[in-house]
Design a protein around this motif. Structure first.
Motif, PDB file in Angstrom:
ATOM      1  N   UNK A   1      -8.419  36.420  -3.437  1.00 20.98           N
ATOM      2  CA  UNK A   1      -7.037  35.998  -2.973  1.00 20.98           C
ATOM      3  C   UNK A   1      -6.125  37.138  -2.938  1.00 20.98           C
ATOM      4  N   UNK A   2      -5.856  37.990  -3.655  1.00 23.18           N
ATOM      5  CA  UNK A   2      -4.810  38.595  -3.680  1.00 23.18           C
ATOM      6  C   UNK A   2      -4.881  39.681  -2.635  1.00 23.18           C
ATOM      7  N   UNK A   3      -5.935  40.528  -2.469  1.00 19.04           N
ATOM      8  CA  UNK A   3      -6.079  41.403  -1.280  1.00 19.04           C
ATOM      9  C   UNK A   3      -5.991  40.554  -0.047  1.00 19.04           C
ATOM     10  N   UNK A   4      -6.760  39.305   0.258  1.00 24.07           N
ATOM     11  CA  UNK A   4      -6.463  38.737   1.294  1.00 24.07           C
ATOM     12  C   UNK A   4      -4.964  38.251   1.640  1.00 24.07           C
ATOM     13  N   UNK A   5      -4.222  37.899   0.612  1.00 27.25           N
ATOM     14  CA  UNK A   5      -2.894  37.604   0.832  1.00 27.25           C
ATOM     15  C   UNK A   5      -2.103  39.045   1.257  1.00 27.25           C
ATOM     16  N   UNK A   6      -2.333  40.103   0.464  1.00 19.56           N
ATOM     17  CA  UNK A   6      -1.610  41.295   0.875  1.00 19.56           C
ATOM     18  C   UNK A   6      -1.861  41.537   2.309  1.00 19.56           C
ATOM     19  N   UNK A   7      -2.978  41.389   2.939  1.00 19.34           N
ATOM     20  CA  UNK A   7      -3.317  41.638   4.256  1.00 19.34           C
ATOM     21  C   UNK A   7      -2.461  40.999   5.159  1.00 19.34           C
ATOM     22  N   UNK A   8      -2.160  39.753   4.824  1.00 23.97           N
ATOM     23  CA  UNK A   8      -1.594  38.863   5.721  1.00 23.97           C
ATOM     24  C   UNK A   8       0.057  38.571   5.757  1.00 23.97           C
ATOM     25  N   UNK A   9       0.582  39.375   4.293  1.00 29.11           N
ATOM     26  CA  UNK A   9       2.047  39.097   4.009  1.00 29.11           C
ATOM     27  C   UNK A   9       2.845  40.321   4.971  1.00 29.11           C
ATOM     28  N   UNK A  10       3.808  39.677   5.398  1.00 27.44           N
ATOM     29  CA  UNK A  10       4.731  40.576   5.918  1.00 27.44           C
ATOM     30  C   UNK A  10       5.559  41.620   5.142  1.00 27.44           C
ATOM     31  N   UNK A  11       5.638  41.300   3.795  1.00 29.63           N
ATOM     32  CA  UNK A  11       6.426  42.266   3.160  1.00 29.63           C
ATOM     33  C   UNK A  11       5.531  41.964   1.821  1.00 29.63           C
ATOM     34  N   UNK A  12       5.680  43.268   1.033  1.00 29.36           N
ATOM     35  CA  UNK A  12       4.990  43.219  -0.231  1.00 29.36           C
ATOM     36  C   UNK A  12       5.892  43.891  -1.313  1.00 29.36           C
ATOM     37  N   UNK A  13       5.995  43.062  -2.113  1.00 28.37           N
ATOM     38  CA  UNK A  13       6.987  43.606  -3.272  1.00 28.37           C
ATOM     39  C   UNK A  13       6.655  43.924  -4.509  1.00 28.37           C
ATOM     40  N   UNK A  14       6.628  45.204  -5.332  1.00 25.78           N
ATOM     41  CA  UNK A  14       6.169  45.379  -6.630  1.00 25.78           C
ATOM     42  C   UNK A  14       7.323  44.998  -7.361  1.00 25.78           C
ATOM     43  N   UNK A  15       7.131  44.615  -8.778  1.00 24.55           N
ATOM     44  CA  UNK A  15       8.272  44.323  -9.500  1.00 24.55           C
ATOM     45  C   UNK A  15       9.242  45.629 -10.062  1.00 24.55           C
TER      46      UNK A  15
ATOM     47  N   UNK B   1      -1.197  30.979   6.678  1.00 23.71           N
ATOM     48  CA  UNK B   1      -0.145  30.872   7.845  1.00 23.71           C
ATOM     49  C   UNK B   1      -0.577  31.343   9.130  1.00 23.71           C
ATOM     50  N   UNK B   2      -1.287  32.569   8.588  1.00 25.12           N
ATOM     51  CA  UNK B   2      -1.817  33.341   9.881  1.00 25.12           C
ATOM     52  C   UNK B   2      -3.039  32.613  10.495  1.00 25.12           C
ATOM     53  N   UNK B   3      -3.585  31.936   9.938  1.00 25.36           N
ATOM     54  CA  UNK B   3      -4.737  30.966  10.363  1.00 25.36           C
ATOM     55  C   UNK B   3      -4.213  30.203  11.180  1.00 25.36           C
ATOM     56  N   UNK B   4      -3.003  29.461  10.930  1.00 22.30           N
ATOM     57  CA  UNK B   4      -2.454  28.463  11.545  1.00 22.30           C
ATOM     58  C   UNK B   4      -1.890  29.072  12.919  1.00 22.30           C
ATOM     59  N   UNK B   5      -1.444  30.264  12.907  1.00 21.57           N
ATOM     60  CA  UNK B   5      -0.708  31.080  13.945  1.00 21.57           C
ATOM     61  C   UNK B   5      -1.727  31.268  14.998  1.00 21.57           C
ATOM     62  N   UNK B   6      -2.873  31.550  14.523  1.00 20.02           N
ATOM     63  CA  UNK B   6      -4.123  31.692  15.420  1.00 20.02           C
ATOM     64  C   UNK B   6      -4.644  30.365  16.392  1.00 20.02           C
ATOM     65  N   UNK B   7      -4.274  29.440  15.698  1.00 16.71           N
ATOM     66  CA  UNK B   7      -4.229  28.112  16.202  1.00 16.71           C
ATOM     67  C   UNK B   7      -3.247  27.590  17.005  1.00 16.71           C
ATOM     68  N   UNK B   8      -2.198  28.319  17.107  1.00 19.66           N
ATOM     69  CA  UNK B   8      -0.970  27.989  17.772  1.00 19.66           C
ATOM     70  C   UNK B   8       0.101  27.069  17.176  1.00 19.66           C
TER      71      UNK B   8
ATOM     72  N   UNK C   1     -11.785  30.375   5.084  1.00 20.96           N
ATOM     73  CA  UNK C   1     -12.837  31.637   5.508  1.00 20.96           C
ATOM     74  C   UNK C   1     -12.330  32.960   4.884  1.00 20.96           C
ATOM     75  N   UNK C   2     -13.358  33.731   4.466  1.00 19.74           N
ATOM     76  CA  UNK C   2     -13.042  35.083   3.914  1.00 19.74           C
ATOM     77  C   UNK C   2     -12.420  35.869   4.851  1.00 19.74           C
TER      78      UNK C   2
END
Ligand code: GLC
Length: 491
Positions: free
Chosen positions: A216-230, A162-169, A201-202
């Motif tokens: 994947x998990x760290x990349x996703x964490x760095x792009x997520x607005x909110x992170x929830x642990x269970x 989603x972030x990558x798309x955001x940077x592509x407007x 891209x990495x």
């Protein structure tokens, strides 16, 4: 009096996971992925500040599809752009108990393998492609999610896409994201080549450790607005080197975006008063009926038929995480008191063998059953006196909540969700179980001895069972907390 019309505000959420009950369930994620969206969808607007959560679930089409195909109502066909070319993809839609579900099928999501294989590349390609496809799907729906809610490493990458798309407007870039961590150690290691092959891209996020920018998990964490642990305790634990899997420093920087929300259980499905698998149904009002279930278990497993011998149980995956080895060590140390134990589950072959070995060492006390048997597990919850759960780490845990609902008292390590859901015996009249700190067979054995002592005092034990059975583990509470989180992302 004039009628006041209150406008309900809708929040659209797309919830993606790679397993979901009743389609396919391998572990706890499968329970959550159906139950949580279902609970969120059924919240009453009045309880959530006049909001309505239009949540929909999206899952990959594994081999389960044949059983459910009759219920598929619509199909959307589209291409997903990847570095391997445009991949033809089909999304089916169906509904279970009012929850809309999309099922994604493509040649990159093979149907002849199990959900998780031992091949990291195969799993990586399947799940990362699925993550790309879920985002592509959004463009083909007559419905726009406000929030993309992803789960574990398998779908974590979508917020980054989603972030990558955001940077592509692109317009999908407006979407906010939530990532729920069910099990941090599974980072998606070994999927780097799949990420490359799909043309993702990495990450170049300099706050992430270098090694983590390819997973994947760290990349996703760095792009997520909110992170929830269970669970709240697990949310704190992952900020420490012991539980943080190398991401503790990064997660500490994101502390303000991180929270812990305990899962629930389906309190209709797990109800000793209506459970059709058990012989004697009961509630807090006729708890004595439980004895009959214990008798049947002892009889069936050819254990001594004595209601006063404490019957211990382990139900779950035989893995290092679950500490089955601590149970084996601990039970060997239990001397001088009568006890019986049932061990039910499958997992690592080495641990299965050790559990079988324990039975041959203690033929009068132990019964080891190497199988996954959900019907039998119900009879154990309904008849055993204590559940052993000495997990090394436990993000949330399900078995301890089911056990409490069935009046089977948990003996568990004070970690993660176990700590958050079990009130230790030190809480006196509100106690619902026994917690211990140290990761050792000795500490478990000591705690079992403490529990056995308490068990001898029948009225005291009865109070503990009643408190445990009365605890509210319904999904409603979790759903309210997730709603608050979603609302915080709006506007
Ligand atoms: C994982 C965790 C478990 C949690 C489940 C659902 O399986 O190990 O603790 O209950 O996910 O969130």
């Amino acid at each position: 009096m004039d009628q006041v019309l209150t406008k309900t505000e809708k929040i659209n959420v797309l919830f993606s996971a790679v397993e979901a009950d009743p389609f396919v369930k391998v572990g706890g994620l499968g329970d959550v992925a159906y139950a949580l969206p279902y609970a969120l969808r059924n919240l009453h607007p009045e309880d959530i500040n006049n909001h309505e959560i239009d949540i929909r679930l999206v899952i990959p089409c594994h081999s389960f599809s044949c059983d459910f195909q009759d219920t598929f109502t619509e199909r959307t066909v589209f291409d997903v752009k990847t570095a391997m070319g445009d991949i033809p993809t089909t999304a089916y839609s169906t509904e279970i108990n009012g929850l809309p579900i999309y099922i994604i099928s493509s040649r990159l999501i093979p149907q002849d393998t199990s959900v998780y294989t031992s091949d990291d590349y195969v799993d990586g390609l399947k799940f990362l492609f699925f993550s790309q496809a879920t985002l592509a799907l959004v463009k083909h729906l007559n419905w726009q999610p406000d929030i993309f809610h992803v789960n574990d490493w398998h779908t974590a990458i979508t917020p980054y896409l989603i972030d990558l798309q955001k940077s592509n407007g692109r317009s999908e870039g407006r979407m906010k994201s939530v990532l729920t961590i069910h099990n941090l150690p599974f980072l998606g290691t070994g999927t780097e080549e799949a990420i490359n092959d799909l043309g993702i891209p990495f990450s170049s996020n300099s706050k992430l450790p270098v090694w983590a920018r390819k997973l994947p998990l760290p990349i996703g964490l760095s792009a997520s607005d909110k992170i929830v642990a269970v669970s709240p305790t697990y949310a704190n634990e992952i900020l420490t080197p012991e539980f943080g899997c190398g991401l503790d420093k990064y997660l500490s920087m994101r502390k303000n975006s991180l929270s812990g929300i305990v899962n629930g259980i389906d309190t209709q499905l797990w109800n000793p008063a209506t459970d059709s698998e058990i012989l004697a149904r009961y509630s807090i009002h006729n708890l004595y009926e439980r004895q009959n279930n214990k008798h049947v278990l002892q009889n069936e497993l050819k254990l001594q038929l004595d209601p006063d011998i404490p019957l211990l149980a382990f139900i779950g995956r035989m893995s290092h995480q679950k500490g089955i080895d601590l149970i084996i060590d601990g039970l060997r140390l239990l001397k001088g008191v009568p006890w019986q134990a049932i061990i039910l589950g499958t997992g690592e072959v080495k641990l299965e063998k050790q559990a079988l070995q324990l039975e041959s060492e203690f033929p009068d006390n132990v019964r080891t059953l190497i199988k996954y048997d959900s019907k039998f597990s119900r009879r154990i919850y309904a008849g055993a006196d204590m559940l052993l759960m000495p997990s090394r780490y436990e993000p949330c845990g399900l078995a301890q909540m089911i056990a409490m609902r069935y009046g089977c008292i948990p003996i568990a390590r004070a970690t993660g969700g176990l700590k958050d859901t079990i009130s230790d015996v030190s809480k006196s009249l509100n106690a619902t179980g026994f917690l211990f700190e140290e990761e050792s067979g000795q500490a478990l054995a000591d705690t079992i001895l403490k529990a056995v002592e308490t068990y001898k005092n029948k009225p005291g034990w009865h109070i503990m069972q009643t408190k445990a059975m009365q605890k509210d583990f319904s999904w409603h509470q979790s759903a309210l907390k997730y709603t608050r989180l979603y609302m915080g992302l709006q506007g």
